[in-house]
Design an enzyme around this catalytic site. Structure first.
Site, PDB file in Angstrom:
ATOM      1  N   GLU A 121       0.799  -1.173   0.056  1.00 17.33           N
ATOM      2  CA  GLU A 121      -0.164  -0.091   0.117  1.00 17.33           C
ATOM      3  C   GLU A 121       0.842   1.275   0.070  1.00 17.33           C
ATOM      4  O   GLU A 121       1.883   1.334   0.587  1.00 17.33           O
ATOM      5  CB  GLU A 121      -0.854   0.091   1.128  1.00 17.33           C
ATOM      6  CG  GLU A 121      -1.810   1.106   1.140  1.00 17.33           C
ATOM      7  CD  GLU A 121      -2.896   1.193   2.466  1.00 17.33           C
ATOM      8  OE1 GLU A 121      -2.708   0.409   3.103  1.00 17.33           O
ATOM      9  OE2 GLU A 121      -3.639   1.958   2.301  1.00 17.33           O
ATOM     10  N   ASN A 257      -2.299  -6.382   5.485  1.00 15.40           N
ATOM     11  CA  ASN A 257      -2.319  -7.201   4.460  1.00 15.40           C
ATOM     12  C   ASN A 257      -3.381  -8.500   4.728  1.00 15.40           C
ATOM     13  O   ASN A 257      -3.236  -9.078   5.786  1.00 15.40           O
ATOM     14  CB  ASN A 257      -0.950  -7.950   4.238  1.00 15.40           C
ATOM     15  CG  ASN A 257      -0.031  -6.787   4.083  1.00 15.40           C
ATOM     16  OD1 ASN A 257       0.000  -6.065   3.076  1.00 15.40           O
ATOM     17  ND2 ASN A 257       0.727  -6.771   5.077  1.00 15.40           N
ATOM     18  N   HIS A 289      -6.569  -1.921  15.078  1.00 12.24           N
ATOM     19  CA  HIS A 289      -6.854  -1.320  13.724  1.00 12.24           C
ATOM     20  C   HIS A 289      -6.544  -2.246  12.738  1.00 12.24           C
ATOM     21  O   HIS A 289      -7.476  -2.224  11.780  1.00 12.24           O
ATOM     22  CB  HIS A 289      -6.051  -0.087  13.873  1.00 12.24           C
ATOM     23  CG  HIS A 289      -5.955   0.854  12.917  1.00 12.24           C
ATOM     24  ND1 HIS A 289      -6.961   1.991  12.465  1.00 12.24           N
ATOM     25  CD2 HIS A 289      -5.510   0.662  11.476  1.00 12.24           C
ATOM     26  CE1 HIS A 289      -6.783   2.417  11.396  1.00 12.24           C
ATOM     27  NE2 HIS A 289      -6.002   1.668  10.640  1.00 12.24           N
ATOM     28  N   GLU A 290      -5.495  -2.752  12.619  1.00 15.57           N
ATOM     29  CA  GLU A 290      -5.113  -3.651  11.270  1.00 15.57           C
ATOM     30  C   GLU A 290      -6.006  -4.956  11.354  1.00 15.57           C
ATOM     31  O   GLU A 290      -6.459  -5.294  10.143  1.00 15.57           O
ATOM     32  CB  GLU A 290      -3.676  -4.026  11.503  1.00 15.57           C
ATOM     33  CG  GLU A 290      -2.578  -3.024  11.634  1.00 15.57           C
ATOM     34  CD  GLU A 290      -2.857  -1.627  10.645  1.00 15.57           C
ATOM     35  OE1 GLU A 290      -3.279  -1.921   9.559  1.00 15.57           O
ATOM     36  OE2 GLU A 290      -2.359  -0.784  11.053  1.00 15.57           O
TER      37      GLU A 290
HETATM   38 ZN   LIG Z   1      -5.593   1.601   8.355  1.00 12.84          ZN
END
Ligand SMILES: [Zn+2]
Length: 849
Positions: A121, A257, A289-290
């Protein structure tokens, strides 16, 4: 290389890709300087595909290319390749060679301490192979890895593994930016989670040998996140395995990912001896968060990078909800607002200002900003406040039902809320398109038993918002009686007009308003209410945020008066915080926050807003004088507070213990202004955890008694890179303004200053940039030092360089001498012949015309 004329990309130019990608199969033969990547991709042309196809690709050596088994010779450029293609479904095959070892930009496939890892990203996948590297192209990936490493990982579920070989299959369609690969000598800290429908998911946290002892907290945070997302959002995990890998060299915090999150080791490794309470809380939040991105980002992704806030604003909002539930909601809200004012407000008020959904960019890496993330999250919070918690939950269910497996836009998101609630969100949408922090003025009136609150939205045009329109602003308001009782409980006043009044009837006496409770909208509230009013709220408000805000408002007003006229600190403020601090019924973490002062950068902004030129030295002096006044005024309370909040039970990084430590350390810091260094030294010597050790060291450094502690700290932690980042950073942060630049310069000469590692670079140069009075020292030494290092870093790592340029974004608010010093540095960087596109865009915007 710098493009002669960097290309600007516009939201309005969006066109869908001309082909569907139905499957992707990749084979990696790993080699440090000559990795071979074979791709086999099934394309289906759409009706208007036009017989030619463009695939992104950068810094790739094309070995061969075939369509349906027949060799082809595409046209190559710096950005990718173009090739004639059939107008029926076809198979594209290509082999490319890449050089991970020399990829120091840390985008695409690169190496960190002998281990292979990826960061794709936003646009890193095009450095791995030729592909339509855009988020609206979603496909199913199968990945084969060949390499002499014990651990070979990619996205999805494992298919097969043997010595030097592994195959992975991800059944969920995804864009290329979510691709990941990891290979190396890693050890796994295993765990497992049973989902609400009874499936068992294997969990692993992969780390370098030696870091096994720092995994338990992260693993627990992952399990807590998985449970929370099931309980609160009804979202269940969707693969058989979830892997997290810790990497030392990483530009960002972490990356979501699919099924294989990659983390900056600073954002996942934790132990009591090496991590502070702040580290623990941050790690818990980043893991959440991830993980939450699995649904908000991965299953439903962004159509294009202009929609970045669709996944980031929502996911930041979700992780703040999680932290509020795990810890203290009031403390979390106050911390988020401090962060918002410290990072996002200056961005929104300066040359880098942009809407939550930008309309153009040159380099998307420059738009991973506080505006997209933090203001984006505030916008979601306002939406929830306006429609209510139940309607919000229904709308989210509809969002997941309707858009699973799609690449979406802000329009899709808002349509879901309109359909679920029947509300027209046309005006609300301005939050996504209008840059700048709205300013709202409030005043009140009382007559004939009616109490009236009047609000005005300041719609003054600015360079980035030439024609501002009134926004929808939810202003949560409660009223208190003169005796301090809540007479009208919190309600949402929905401001939609430029000027609007709200009347409260039937009150027996004139109330005291508590406006913008919980910081219900990301605005600057200018109140025409008196300082007595703030002192009253500091003593009585039932809303913990506004009670804190009242204290901050008094501190700010007093500091501004001290800066302007050399007045003494306001006794109303000092008496007010004394009462709060002495109230043992209040959460210690909350009381510690009450002692915090507005940041020096916030004060500079306030002066600038008032049409004055901030003097960093005067702001520093006033802040120091206020700290001294706090210490003097609370002197009799401090030793007792310090003693009462020492912890005797065994260490836990939970909200209760960390709150007690934060209050004890806030009092230690004030005691350091009254006493000789024995207490801080004793805490440093006896500490069995990093929070206590670092807090002791910070006080010793400020007392100029830290020389031997600094040395023993270095000896103790020399081998621990994350702890040494703290050692580097703290010395800069605790330096006097005159010594900040020279301290940072000396540290850049230290044998362990590995400037190619983004964490170490930020530890020193990031600390320099955030030390307001030191960075903006009249000598210009701070500006020069930062510019020297940005010049050095840019050729290797444009992304981190560009991000650190934002240190200069507020330059036009300072005096002519400082502006001249800064513009010299900006021009010196901009004059470099090979400056990256990232840094060029940032500095050009900051520099202005
Ligand atoms: Zn984020």
């Amino acid at each position: 290389m710098r493009d002669a004329a960097p290309q600007t990309i516009y939201l309005s130019d969006y066109k869908p890709f001309g082909f569907e990608v139905t499957s992707v199969s990749l084979t990696f033969d790993l080699d440090p300087t000559a990795t071979r990547v074979k791709s086999r991709i099934a394309f289906v042309p759409k009706p208007d595909a036009g017989g030619r196809m463009f695939l992104h690709g950068e810094k790739l050596k094309l070995i061969s290319a075939q369509i349906d088994g027949a060799p082809v010779t595409p046209d190559l450029s710096d950005e990718g390749l173009t090739c004639a293609v059939p107008d029926a479904p076809f198979i594209w095959e290509a082999e490319v060679e890449i050089d991970p070892q020399n990829n120091l930009a840390l985008e695409g496939l690169y190496m960190s301490n002998g281990m292979y890892c990826t960061q794709c990203e936003a646009e890193g996948f095009r450095k791995i192979t030729y592909y339509p590297d855009r988020p609206d192209v979603m496909s199913i990936f199968t990945v084969t890895i060949n390499g002499p490493h014990p651990v070979l990982l990619s996205n999805g579920n494992p298919v097969s593994a043997a010595d030097g070989h592994a195959e992975w299959h991800d059944p969920w369609p995804k864009p290329a930016y979510l691709f990941a690969l990891v290979a190396g000598e890693l050890v796994a800290h295993p765990g497992s989670f049973t989902t609400k429908s009874g499936r068992t998911v294997d969990l692993n946290l992969y780390v370098r040998p030696g870091d096994e002892g720092k995994c338990a907290f992260g693993m627990q945070a992952l399990k807590d996140s998985m449970k929370w997302d099931e309980d609160v959002y009804g979202r269940e995990y969707d693969l058989d395995i979830f892997n997290i890998v810790a990497v030392d060299d990483f530009n960002m915090g972490a990356m979501e990912n699919k099924g294989l999150n990659i983390f900056n080791s600073a954002a996942v490794l934790a132990s009591p001896e090496t991590s502070t309470d702040t580290n623990f809380e941050r790690i818990e939040a980043i893991i959440a968060h991830e993980y939450f991105h699995n649904w908000t980002g991965n299953r439903i992704t962004c159509r294009d990078w202009f929609q970045l806030c669709l996944k980031e604003g929502l996911t930041v909002f979700r992780d703040s909800q999680f932290t509020s539930d795990m810890r203290s909601a009031a403390v979390k809200r106050i911390s988020d607002v401090i962060e918002l004012r410290g990072r996002q407000f200056p961005e929104d008020q300066g040359p880098l200002s942009h809407p939550v959904r930008p309309e153009s960019f040159q380099e998307i890496n420059n738009f991973y900003t506080a505006t997209v993330y933090d203001k984006g999250a505030e916008v979601i919070g306002m939406l929830r406040r306006l429609v209510g918690a139940d309607a919000y939950a229904n709308a989210l269910d509809l969002y997941f039902d309707r858009h699973d497996g799609q690449a979406c836009t802000i329009e899709d998101w808002l349509k879901v809320f309109e359909d679920a609630t029947g509300r027209d969100l046309t005006q609300f949408k301005r939050w996504y398109s209008q840059a700048g922090t709205p300013r709202v003025t409030v005043k009140d009136a009382w007559y004939a038993g009616n109490y009236i609150l009047s609000f005005t939205q300041n719609l003054k045009p600015s360079a980035t918002t030439p024609d501002p329109q009134p926004q929808v602003i939810p202003i949560v308001t409660g009223l208190l009686s003169p005796s301090g009782k809540e007479s009208v409980p919190s309600q949402v006043l929905e401001l939609t007009e430029a000027t609007q009044s709200f009347t409260f009837e039937g009150l027996p006496e004139r109330p005291v308003p508590s406006v913008l409770r919980g910081f219900s909208a990301p605005v600057v509230l200018e109140s025409e209410l008196s300082e007595d009013h703030a002192a009253f709220l500091l003593a009585h408000d039932t809303d913990p945020f506004n009670r804190w805000e009242a204290g901050r408002g008094l501190a700010r007003a007093s500091l501004l008066a001290m800066i302007r006229g050399g007045t003494d600190p306001d006794p109303k403020y000092l008496d007010g915080i004394r009462a709060v601090l002495g109230d043992a019924g209040l959460d210690p973490a909350y009381r510690a926050l009450m002692l915090s002062l507005p940041s020096q950068s916030d004060l500079a902004t306030a002066l600038h807003d008032a049409g004055e030129t901030p003097d960093p030295a005067a702001i520093w002096a006033a802040s120091e004088a206020m700290r001294e006044a706090q210490a003097q005024h609370l002197a009799d309370l401090l030793p007792g507070l310090y003693a009462d909040h020492q912890i005797t039970e065994s260490f836990a990084p939970d909200a209760s213990q960390s709150g007690r430590r934060s209050l004890a350390n806030a009092t230690l810091s004030l005691l350091g202004r009254l006493e000789s260094p024995e207490r801080a030294q004793a805490q440093f010597d006896a500490a069995d955890n990093m929070t206590q050790q670092l807090a002791g060291l910070a006080v010793l450094l400020r007392q100029k008694a830290g020389k031997s502690a600094l040395q023993s700290f270095e000896t103790q932690w020399k081998e621990d890179r994350l702890v040494m980042d703290k050692w580097f950073g703290l010395q800069v942060m605790q330096a006097e303004p005159d010594a900040v630049a020279s301290t940072a310069a000396t540290l850049t000469g230290h044998a362990d200053f590995n400037w190619k590692n983004p964490n170490r670079f930020r530890a020193v140069l990031g600390a320099l940039a955030t030390h307001h009075a030191g960075f903006h020292h009249a000598s210009g030494a701070g500006y020069r030092l930062l510019a020297d290092w940005l010049i050095k870093l840019d050729p290797l790592n444009p992304q981190t360089t560009a991000r650190m340029c934002s240190a200069f974004q507020t330059w036009k608010r300072y005096d002519a001498d400082r502006q001249a010093l800064i513009s010299t540095e900006l021009d010196r960087i901009l004059a470099l012949p090979d400056l990256s596109r990232d840094t060029t865009e940032m500095l050009t915007r900051i520099r202005g015309s």
